[in-house]
Design a protein around this motif. Structure first.
Motif, PDB file in Angstrom:
ATOM      1  N   VAL A   1       0.857  -1.190   0.000  1.00 56.33           N
ATOM      2  CA  VAL A   1       0.000   0.000   0.000  1.00 56.33           C
ATOM      3  C   VAL A   1       0.887   1.232   0.000  1.00 56.33           C
ATOM      4  N   ASN A   2       0.683   2.102  -1.010  1.00 60.15           N
ATOM      5  CA  ASN A   2       1.430   3.353  -1.115  1.00 60.15           C
ATOM      6  C   ASN A   2       0.461   4.514  -0.949  1.00 60.15           C
ATOM      7  N   VAL A   3       0.829   5.472  -0.118  1.00 63.26           N
ATOM      8  CA  VAL A   3      -0.009   6.665   0.077  1.00 63.26           C
ATOM      9  C   VAL A   3       0.763   7.855  -0.474  1.00 63.26           C
TER      10      VAL A   3
ATOM     11  N   ILE B   1      -4.867  -8.782  -5.290  1.00 70.18           N
ATOM     12  CA  ILE B   1      -4.336  -7.435  -5.410  1.00 70.18           C
ATOM     13  C   ILE B   1      -2.845  -7.440  -5.059  1.00 70.18           C
ATOM     14  N   LYS B   2      -2.034  -6.946  -5.998  1.00 75.33           N
ATOM     15  CA  LYS B   2      -0.586  -6.865  -5.800  1.00 75.33           C
ATOM     16  C   LYS B   2      -0.232  -5.598  -5.030  1.00 75.33           C
ATOM     17  N   SER B   3      -0.804  -4.461  -5.461  1.00 76.44           N
ATOM     18  CA  SER B   3      -0.522  -3.204  -4.767  1.00 76.44           C
ATOM     19  C   SER B   3      -1.704  -2.253  -4.894  1.00 76.44           C
TER      20      SER B   3
ATOM     21  N   GLU C   1     -10.298  16.628  -0.242  1.00 79.17           N
ATOM     22  CA  GLU C   1     -11.476  15.755  -0.156  1.00 79.17           C
ATOM     23  C   GLU C   1     -11.476  14.670  -1.230  1.00 79.17           C
ATOM     24  N   PHE C   2     -10.529  14.725  -2.161  1.00 76.98           N
ATOM     25  CA  PHE C   2     -10.496  13.776  -3.273  1.00 76.98           C
ATOM     26  C   PHE C   2      -9.473  12.681  -3.016  1.00 76.98           C
ATOM     27  N   VAL C   3      -9.884  11.449  -3.324  1.00 75.77           N
ATOM     28  CA  VAL C   3      -8.996  10.300  -3.176  1.00 75.77           C
ATOM     29  C   VAL C   3      -9.072   9.482  -4.457  1.00 75.77           C
ATOM     30  N   ASP C   4      -7.914   9.130  -4.987  1.00 79.81           N
ATOM     31  CA  ASP C   4      -7.833   8.307  -6.191  1.00 79.81           C
ATOM     32  C   ASP C   4      -7.173   6.990  -5.807  1.00 79.81           C
ATOM     33  N   LEU C   5      -7.829   5.868  -6.142  1.00 81.56           N
ATOM     34  CA  LEU C   5      -7.281   4.553  -5.846  1.00 81.56           C
ATOM     35  C   LEU C   5      -6.795   3.914  -7.138  1.00 81.56           C
ATOM     36  N   ASN C   6      -5.549   3.450  -7.142  1.00 79.33           N
ATOM     37  CA  ASN C   6      -4.992   2.749  -8.282  1.00 79.33           C
ATOM     38  C   ASN C   6      -4.638   1.340  -7.818  1.00 79.33           C
TER      39      ASN C   6
END
Length: 87
Positions: A3-5, A31-33, A41-46
């Motif tokens: 998990v990368n933030v 899930i690998k990563s 307020e915005f969050v993007d999940l890759n």
């Protein structure tokens, strides 16, 4: 799973919630990563997935096969003599 933030700092509770969401959204995938990009307020999940091994299935001389190991000599000769169209 890695998990990368990126961006803002998130609490462990928020990170765990995004991981749980991703696992729920893709229940049949490994899930690998997971990269979480936070900006206010915005969050993007890759989400990056593990590779899935698969067997190639072809239609050869009227049969759906993955390998030719169960063909007898006549069927193998048929395969060698056939005309291959496009790839």
């Amino acid at each position: 799973m890695t998990v990368n933030v990126i961006g803002e700092q998130l609490s462990q509770q928020e990170i765990d919630a995004y991981v749980a969401y991703s696992k729920e959204k893709y229940p049949n995938r490994s899930i690998k990563s997971l990269t979480i990009k936070a900006d206010g307020e915005f969050v993007d999940l890759n989400t990056e997935f593990e590779n899935v091994p698969f067997d190639r299935v072809r239609r050869i001389t009227g049969y759906l096969v993955g390998t030719l190991d169960r063909f007898n000599d006549s069927k193998r000769a048929e395969v060698e003599d056939r005309v291959k169209h496009g790839m």
